[in-house]
Design an enzyme around this catalytic site. Structure first.
Site, PDB file in Angstrom:
ATOM      1  N   ARG A 168       0.557  -0.928   0.569  1.00 12.98           N
ATOM      2  CA  ARG A 168      -0.209   0.234  -0.286  1.00 12.98           C
ATOM      3  C   ARG A 168       0.857   1.723   0.187  1.00 12.98           C
ATOM      4  O   ARG A 168       0.545   2.946   0.895  1.00 12.98           O
ATOM      5  CB  ARG A 168      -1.115  -0.169   1.250  1.00 12.98           C
ATOM      6  N   SER A 219     -11.617  -1.398   2.415  1.00 13.34           N
ATOM      7  CA  SER A 219     -10.728  -1.563   4.079  1.00 13.34           C
ATOM      8  C   SER A 219     -10.465  -0.728   4.847  1.00 13.34           C
ATOM      9  O   SER A 219      -9.246   0.605   4.272  1.00 13.34           O
ATOM     10  CB  SER A 219      -9.747  -2.740   3.523  1.00 13.34           C
ATOM     11  N   GLU A 289      -6.079   2.927   7.077  1.00 12.91           N
ATOM     12  CA  GLU A 289      -5.441   2.623   5.184  1.00 12.91           C
ATOM     13  C   GLU A 289      -6.557   3.847   4.959  1.00 12.91           C
ATOM     14  O   GLU A 289      -6.220   4.526   3.583  1.00 12.91           O
ATOM     15  CB  GLU A 289      -6.405   0.994   4.968  1.00 12.91           C
TER      16      GLU A 289
END
Length: 309
Positions: A168, A219, A289
């Protein structure tokens, strides 16, 4: 007062909830959908001259916009930056193209490798910045190069290696680069039927396991090494926990959803509740996130997790 009408579709005091997957966010001072690369650069120059904060958005799928809105210029790339050129096994896609559109274009040309991206609710640019991934693959496996705009407004092309992809993460986050285009290198090792079957299978798995019927940012937390977020949240008894209009999904505990007209404050506070409970029970610090923008967080889409026990 800045006027950017010659640079594209331009709005004042525009509600950001219209442009985010969370359907949350107060008014931005200015919103621009630039016509092209030149208009984008010109708009940034003028905004900097007026000392305006600048935020770049793609599909708005991984952000939580403040209830107070955004006191600056929000530039949204998803309308004009939708280039799609296919040559043999290479695809060049504009940053504003959705990952779903990209995956479908690859399917049309019998190109495999992007099946995982079919259900990710983001843009090509956002996917490259975040090294988006799912079901065992990620962007770094299919990206060959990325065309970016650096902070000095120079256009550059970075190789896969220069993007420094990791979980990520990419160098674009660290350097505040704006993604303009991404080149993908795909495979010709499957039939169209095989590619479509895999895409359909992954989509059905998403539908069955994720709360796609409610607004969310996907998420909520990054995956901590050696742990599964949903499992920990379940074991902590937090599945279905509501706070204001926000809720820990009872379908997938790794998602916080906009259950009923949630505010950004509702979501932030629920995130903090989950983080504290998980830390107290498992000594695991969950990192967001989802990125906070606007209000006290200003123009940063890359802010770190401010929570601490």
């Amino acid at each position: 007062m800045i006027d950017l009408k010659d640079c594209g579709r331009f709005f004042e005091n525009e509600e950001l909830k219209k442009y985010t997957s969370f359907k949350i966010g107060g008014p931005a001072k200015y919103v621009l959908f630039p016509k092209n690369e030149e208009s984008l650069i010109e708009a940034i120059k003028r905004a900097r001259k007026d000392e305006l904060e600048i935020l770049i958005l793609g599909n708005g799928s991984n952000v939580l916009c403040a209830d107070e809105g955004y006191d600056g210029l929000v530039i949204i790339l998803k309308s004009a930056f939708t280039k799609l050129d296919i040559n043999d096994n290479k695809i060049i896609a504009g940053a504003g193209l959705s990952l779903r559109e990209l995956a479908n274009a690859a399917l049309d040309k019998n190109l495999s490798g992007l099946e995982f991206a079919h259900g990710i609710p983001g843009s090509v640019g956002g996917g490259a910045i975040m090294n988006a991934g799912a079901y065992g693959s990620e962007m770094k496996n299919v990206v060959s190069s990325v065309k970016i705009l650096d902070e000095d407004l120079n256009v550059k092309v970075l190789s896969n290696e220069e993007m420094d992809f990791s979980y990520r993460h990419s160098i674009a986050q660290d350097k505040n680069y704006i993604i303009l285009e991404v080149e993908f290198s795909l495979n010709k090792d499957k039939s169209k039927e095989e590619i479509k079957n895999l895409m359909d299978d992954l989509w059905q798995r998403r539908l069955s396991k994720q709360p796609l019927e409610y607004p969310s940012a996907g998420s909520t937390f990054r995956r901590p090494e050696g742990h599964f977020v949903g499992q920990m949240v379940d074991e902590a008894g937090l599945r279905g926990l509501r706070h204001g209009g926000a809720m820990v999904s009872d379908k997938h505990s790794g998602f916080i959803i906009n259950k009923d007209k949630a505010t950004a404050k509702d979501v932030r506070e629920l995130i903090e509740i989950v983080q504290k409970v998980i830390f107290d029970k498992f000594s695991v610090k969950l990192q967001r996130e989802v990125k906070y923008i606007g209000g006290e967080y200003g123009n940063s889409c890359n802010n770190r997790d401010e929570w601490s026990r």
